[in-house]
Design an enzyme around this catalytic site. Structure first.
Site, short mmCIF file in Angstrom:
data_model
loop_
_atom_site.label_atom_id
_atom_site.label_comp_id
_atom_site.label_asym_id
_atom_site.label_seq_id
_atom_site.Cartn_x
_atom_site.Cartn_y
_atom_site.Cartn_z
N TYR A 181 0.33 12.16 15.19
CA TYR A 181 1.08 11.13 14.46
C TYR A 181 1.62 10.08 15.43
O TYR A 181 1.49 8.87 15.18
CB TYR A 181 2.22 11.79 13.70
CG TYR A 181 3.03 10.84 12.84
CD1 TYR A 181 2.48 10.25 11.71
CD2 TYR A 181 4.36 10.56 13.14
CE1 TYR A 181 3.22 9.40 10.90
CE2 TYR A 181 5.12 9.71 12.35
CZ TYR A 181 4.54 9.13 11.23
OH TYR A 181 5.29 8.28 10.43
N SER A 185 6.89 3.64 13.07
CA SER A 185 7.75 4.81 13.11
C SER A 185 8.56 4.84 14.40
O SER A 185 8.14 4.32 15.44
CB SER A 185 6.91 6.09 13.02
OG SER A 185 7.71 7.24 13.21
N GLY A 192 8.35 6.94 -1.93
CA GLY A 192 9.05 6.72 -0.67
C GLY A 192 9.42 5.28 -0.40
O GLY A 192 9.90 4.54 -1.27
N ILE A 193 9.20 4.85 0.84
CA ILE A 193 9.54 3.50 1.26
C ILE A 193 8.75 2.47 0.48
O ILE A 193 9.25 1.39 0.12
CB ILE A 193 9.33 3.35 2.78
CG1 ILE A 193 10.32 4.24 3.54
CG2 ILE A 193 9.47 1.89 3.21
CD1 ILE A 193 10.04 4.33 5.03
N GLY A 194 7.49 2.77 0.17
CA GLY A 194 6.67 1.84 -0.60
C GLY A 194 7.22 1.60 -1.98
O GLY A 194 7.27 0.46 -2.46
N THR A 209 0.84 -1.19 0.00
CA THR A 209 0.00 0.00 0.00
C THR A 209 0.89 1.25 0.00
O THR A 209 1.97 1.24 0.57
CB THR A 209 -0.95 0.03 1.20
OG1 THR A 209 -0.21 0.20 2.42
CG2 THR A 209 -1.78 -1.24 1.28
N GLY A 210 0.41 2.29 -0.66
CA GLY A 210 1.26 3.47 -0.79
C GLY A 210 2.54 3.15 -1.54
O GLY A 210 3.62 3.61 -1.18
#
Length: 244
Positions: A147, A134, A14-16, A9-10
């Site tokens: 967050y 995170s 970035g990381i995805g 997902t995503g």
């Protein structure tokens, strides 16, 4: 080596995106989700391999259910999933809105939980779920309480789901990245000067630089692999040494 099938997902940034690229390079089949059809199509054209994409907003339960229904209808079977979609927006106590709170929790917590629930019919026995958590679960940051709370709530959900899914051999573990250079900084409202200052600040860590998405990928690949069969609700902290 048997080809495996993963959902990220995503997966368009970035990381995805870095994870998607790495999985394709090792010969796996990957489905990525994101909110923008244009961005997903652009990513698909830039990568080589067995890549598929689906528009799905992690903050919309209708999109999440539609994703699950499509995967069932087309008889997909997933060996694992990387739950990477998330949002960071700073909030200042005394000025924070209910709308901002709901936005963060709808995407980071509710969206991740219901994505996992929607995927249950297509998860193979022994599938591995990797949640992108995170560093903020371990270390506090100013103007980030929404967050921080969302990622802590996500870790709590993981613990419960690890027990609930034990009879299917499904494992859920997380990666906790530290400050990583991705599009999230710009999306959170930081300008170029602030981003440059962030990079300079990260130069004082033991790693000596800001983390890059590619620094996070090896841990994700390990948690997806059979090497993590004995792990449940494990949390791999990749923080450049910030927590020392």
């Amino acid at each position: 080596m048997k080809q495996k099938t993963y959902l990220v997902t995503g997966g368009s940034a970035g990381i995805g995106l870095a994870t998607t690229r790495a999985l394709l390079e090792q010969g796996d089949r990957v489905i990525i989700t994101g909110r923008s059809a244009e961005k997903l199509a652009e990513v698909a054209q830039s990568l080589f391999g067995d890549l598929h994409w689906v528009v799905a907003d992690n903050g919309k339960l209708s999109d999440i259910q539609a994703l699950g229904d499509m995967l069932q209808r087309e008889s997909w079977q997933l060996d694992g999933a990387v739950l990477n979609a998330g949002v960071y927006q700073p909030n200042i106590i005394g000025e924070s809105s209910e709308e901002a709170f709901d936005h963060t929790f709808d995407i980071n917590v509710k969206g991740t939980f219901f994505t996992i629930q929607a995927l249950l019919p297509v998860l193979s026995r022994g599938a591995s779920l990797v949640v992108i958590s995170s560093l903020v679960v371990e270390k506090a940051f100013a103007h980030s309480s929404f967050y921080m709370a969302s990622k802590s709530a996500l870790e709590g959900l993981m613990a419960g789901m690890s027990l609930d899914l034990a009879d299917r051999g499904i494992r859920i573990n997380s990666v906790q990245p530290g400050v990583t250079a991705t599009e999230i900084q710009g999306k959170s409202g930081m300008d170029d000067t602030q981003i440059a200052e962030l990079h300079q600040w990260m130069a004082s860590t033991p790693l000596g630089r800001i983390l890059m998405p590619e620094d996070i990928v090896p841990s994700i690949r390990f948690l997806l692999s059979d090497g993590s069969l004995g792990m449940r609700h494990a949390k791999l902290l990749i923080d450049a040494g910030m927590n020392l």
